[in-house]
Design a protein around this motif. Structure first.
Motif, PDB file in Angstrom:
ATOM      1  N   LEU A 145    -133.094  53.974  47.210  1.00 47.23           N
ATOM      2  CA  LEU A 145    -132.302  53.172  48.144  1.00 47.23           C
ATOM      3  C   LEU A 145    -133.166  52.578  49.251  1.00 47.23           C
ATOM      4  O   LEU A 145    -132.931  51.453  49.682  1.00 47.23           O
ATOM      5  CB  LEU A 145    -131.183  54.022  48.748  1.00 47.23           C
ATOM      6  CG  LEU A 145    -130.063  54.366  47.770  1.00 47.23           C
ATOM      7  CD1 LEU A 145    -129.050  55.286  48.414  1.00 47.23           C
ATOM      8  CD2 LEU A 145    -129.381  53.101  47.266  1.00 47.23           C
ATOM      9  N   LYS A 146    -134.186  53.338  49.681  1.00 52.03           N
ATOM     10  CA  LYS A 146    -135.075  52.807  50.719  1.00 52.03           C
ATOM     11  C   LYS A 146    -135.781  51.556  50.191  1.00 52.03           C
ATOM     12  O   LYS A 146    -135.893  50.558  50.877  1.00 52.03           O
ATOM     13  CB  LYS A 146    -136.095  53.857  51.141  1.00 52.03           C
ATOM     14  CG  LYS A 146    -137.026  53.343  52.232  1.00 52.03           C
ATOM     15  CD  LYS A 146    -138.151  54.305  52.537  1.00 52.03           C
ATOM     16  CE  LYS A 146    -139.204  53.655  53.406  1.00 52.03           C
ATOM     17  NZ  LYS A 146    -139.956  52.576  52.745  1.00 52.03           N
ATOM     18  N   ALA A 182    -127.139  48.880  43.968  1.00 46.59           N
ATOM     19  CA  ALA A 182    -128.041  50.037  44.035  1.00 46.59           C
ATOM     20  C   ALA A 182    -127.249  51.322  44.230  1.00 46.59           C
ATOM     21  O   ALA A 182    -127.555  52.357  43.643  1.00 46.59           O
ATOM     22  CB  ALA A 182    -129.044  49.848  45.173  1.00 46.59           C
ATOM     23  N   LEU A 183    -126.206  51.252  45.054  1.00 45.40           N
ATOM     24  CA  LEU A 183    -125.387  52.452  45.284  1.00 45.40           C
ATOM     25  C   LEU A 183    -124.679  52.865  44.000  1.00 45.40           C
ATOM     26  O   LEU A 183    -124.568  54.047  43.694  1.00 45.40           O
ATOM     27  CB  LEU A 183    -124.349  52.187  46.381  1.00 45.40           C
ATOM     28  CG  LEU A 183    -124.908  51.981  47.784  1.00 45.40           C
ATOM     29  CD1 LEU A 183    -123.787  51.593  48.755  1.00 45.40           C
ATOM     30  CD2 LEU A 183    -125.600  53.240  48.274  1.00 45.40           C
ATOM     31  N   ALA A 184    -124.208  51.867  43.242  1.00 44.52           N
ATOM     32  CA  ALA A 184    -123.531  52.176  41.985  1.00 44.52           C
ATOM     33  C   ALA A 184    -124.506  52.877  41.043  1.00 44.52           C
ATOM     34  O   ALA A 184    -124.157  53.862  40.383  1.00 44.52           O
ATOM     35  CB  ALA A 184    -122.999  50.894  41.346  1.00 44.52           C
ATOM     36  N   ALA A 185    -125.744  52.378  41.016  1.00 40.38           N
ATOM     37  CA  ALA A 185    -126.743  52.994  40.139  1.00 40.38           C
ATOM     38  C   ALA A 185    -126.989  54.445  40.546  1.00 40.38           C
ATOM     39  O   ALA A 185    -126.993  55.349  39.707  1.00 40.38           O
ATOM     40  CB  ALA A 185    -128.045  52.192  40.204  1.00 40.38           C
ATOM     41  N   ALA A 256    -130.753  52.502  37.518  1.00 38.71           N
ATOM     42  CA  ALA A 256    -130.977  53.782  38.192  1.00 38.71           C
ATOM     43  C   ALA A 256    -132.143  54.525  37.568  1.00 38.71           C
ATOM     44  O   ALA A 256    -132.983  55.080  38.262  1.00 38.71           O
ATOM     45  CB  ALA A 256    -129.723  54.638  38.123  1.00 38.71           C
ATOM     46  N   ILE A 257    -132.188  54.548  36.248  1.00 38.20           N
ATOM     47  CA  ILE A 257    -133.241  55.284  35.567  1.00 38.20           C
ATOM     48  C   ILE A 257    -134.594  54.642  35.842  1.00 38.20           C
ATOM     49  O   ILE A 257    -135.589  55.312  36.076  1.00 38.20           O
ATOM     50  CB  ILE A 257    -132.945  55.377  34.056  1.00 38.20           C
ATOM     51  CG1 ILE A 257    -131.760  56.314  33.832  1.00 38.20           C
ATOM     52  CG2 ILE A 257    -134.162  55.900  33.301  1.00 38.20           C
ATOM     53  CD1 ILE A 257    -131.315  56.412  32.412  1.00 38.20           C
TER      54      ILE A 257
END
Lengths: 259, 288
Positions: A145-146, A182-185, A256-257
């Protein structure tokens, strides 16, 4: 090439198809030799019995509760930390960054024994807290996230700050909506990891009413005895929700991965 | 200004301290004591560490872990790569490949183990039935230690190849199509394109997949413990499993903590080696 691909796909699907096939058979037919895919009397009965057994629903309920709680806490805590690290320079920031990297390297498996001692010491043994809290620490997600927040142009934020919005406001009503992909991931990855996690939930609770699905299924494997159709039906019922989730959220999971 | 940023990090730090740093400290403390089930502990210095280096069970479980890692990693990486290359072509049934190759990775380990111990059954197991029909003899998939390790690795390849598949697929889709079109005009065969374009451009992904796979394999516990019948079969026991057994079935908290620390040092060494090997390459990439 196409034939090779199809062959490999078939090989990969056969174990699942065979489990489904067995679950559709009457119990008396499951161990018949020679093996046959189609027998008379195939039905959904085993699925009905797996549902009626009660413990399957309890495990799935626990897995859902723990999975959602860990996911919500992880997204909240990691997005706050990522925003702070990306946008502000406070004393000790470098130390926090170093902790992040160190945390990514520490395998949770080496912590199980002392962590369990700690949980017992805190009086949390055999509670949902024991399942939820230790699974929330995910330094890697702060990192992902950063990196995302670093890529958001600062001008967007400066405009809002000039308008007098506080940092928390900016985080909540500007950054979080921007970071939705990104949050969903992060959320999907966290949920899948938690839902499938075995070792810690296996260690953390011994009360059968608190067991998550992977732990419950493993412990009854032997006690179900010879009811193969029923136990495979239970396995499929508990295993397939995530496959469905994957079909729905393929792209986020890949992001995400990769992150 | 910007001091406020610290408060954003506080919730994370609290959880980090409580459930990462605290157990690390507790474990380090316990590792120099003889703490057992009674909770009473006396200081024993480095005795646990001295003992573990002499303990044949530590060495054998470390050996199984290394065998598992060395055999399963190349298999998983190659299968994942093959899957990605096969599924990356624009065919109408592409979605089916993605589903078939990745679905197992989404299953909890106990589901995977149930399905495979069902397939490995003697007599009415699907695999032995096929072998019998082909006129080959039955195989006792889980009956000897050597076969059990093979079966565990086969199951693991089926279960986790989808992870590498997904990473490779994503990397393949980032390779510009023009490279293939241009080289085809120059008369390159598909095999040459694979060797000269695709594989070299995947080198960063190879590294990533291999390192993640090695780190994951060294930590193996679930499928070995469950496929070998949850009894802790010494012949296939992994190092994490030995930590688990020392702590939770023999109740030697101190000893289990000491093994955990030595194992952690091993994992950290692999991770550091990876950073060391990849860091110079990454900076070279940035210069270009």
């Amino acid at each position: 090439m196409r034939a090779v691909a199809a062959l490999l796909a078939v090989i990969w699907l056969v174990p699942l198809a065979w489990a489904l096939d067995t679950a559709l058979k009457p119990e008396s037919e499951t161990t018949r030799i020679p093996v046959s895919w189609l027998v008379s009397g195939m039905s959904l009965d085993a699925f009905g019995r797996a549902f009626a057994d009660g413990s399957l629903m309890a495990w799935l309920g626990n897995s859902l509760l723990v999975g959602v709680a860990v996911t919500v806490l992880t997204v909240a805590v990691t997005s706050l930390a990522a925003y702070g690290l990306s946008r502000t320079r406070f004393r000790g920031r470098n130390m926090v960054m170093a902790l992040l990297v160190a945390g990514i390297v520490i395998p949770p498996q080496v912590l199980i024994v002392p962590l369990f001692a700690e949980i017992v010491g805190l009086g949390l043994a055999d509670t949902y807290w024991a399942l939820i809290l230790p699974q929330v620490v995910l330094p890697a997600m702060v990192y992902v996230l950063k990196k995302f927040f670093d890529g958001v142009p600062r001008e967007l934020e400066e405009a809002a700050v000039v308008d007098g919005a506080g940092r928390l406001r900016v985080y909540w009503s500007l950054m979080l909506p921007l970071a939705r992909p990104a949050l969903a991931a992060v959320a999907i990855f966290t949920f899948v990891t938690t839902w499938n996690n075995f070792l810690w939930p296996f260690v953390a609770v011994s009360d059968p009413r608190l067991m998550t699905f992977p732990v419950g299924l493993a412990t009854v494997q032997s006690s179900y005895g010879v009811r193969y159709a029923q136990v495979l039906a239970a396995a499929l019922l508990g295993g397939l929700p995530l496959v469905a989730l994957f079909l729905a959220f393929q792209r986020q999971l890949v992001t995400a991965i990769k992150g | 200004m910007n001091r406020s940023g610290f408060w954003f990090v506080v919730p994370f730090l609290v959880l980090y301290a409580a459930f990462l740093i605290a157990p690390m400290v507790i474990g380090l403390g316990a590792s120099v004591t003889d703490e057992g089930i009674t909770g009473h502990a006396s200081f024993v210095g480095a005795a646990n560490y001295a003992e573990l280096f002499q303990d044949p069970a530590v060495w054998s479980s470390l050996g199984h872990t290394l065998v598992f890692t060395v055999v399963s990693t190349p298999a998983i990486v190659l299968v994942g790569l093959a899957m990605a290359l096969l599924a990356n072509r624009a065919t109408p049934e592409r979605w089916l490949y993605r589903l078939a190759f990745f679905a197992p990775y989404l299953l909890p380990v106990s589901v995977v183990v149930l399905i495979w111990s069902w397939l490995y059954q003697p007599g009415f197991g699907l695999i032995n039935d096929l072998l019998t029909r082909l006129g080959l003899g039955e195989v006792g998939w889980l009956s000897t230690d050597g076969m059990a390790m093979t079966s565990i690795i086969i199951t693991t390849v089926w279960w986790t190849a989808g992870f590498g598949f997904l990473l490779y697929l994503a990397a393949l889709q980032e390779i510009p199509r023009q490279l293939y079109e241009a080289s085809a005009l120059d008369g390159a065969t598909p095999f040459q394109q694979l060797r000269r374009i695709t594989l070299p451009l995947l080198s960063r992904t190879h590294q990533l997949v291999i390192v993640l796979q090695v780190l994951a394999s060294l930590k193996v516990f679930d499928q070995i413990y469950l496929l070998s019948g949850q009894g802790g079969v010494p012949g296939v026991r992994s190092i994490v499993q030995y930590i688990y057994e020392s702590g939770f079935t023999r109740f030697r908290i101190g000893y289990a903590s000491a093994i955990s620390y030595v194992f952690f040092a091993l994992i950290a060494a692999v991770a550091l080696l990876h950073f060391r090997l990849t860091a110079p390459k990454a900076s070279k990439g940035a210069e270009r």
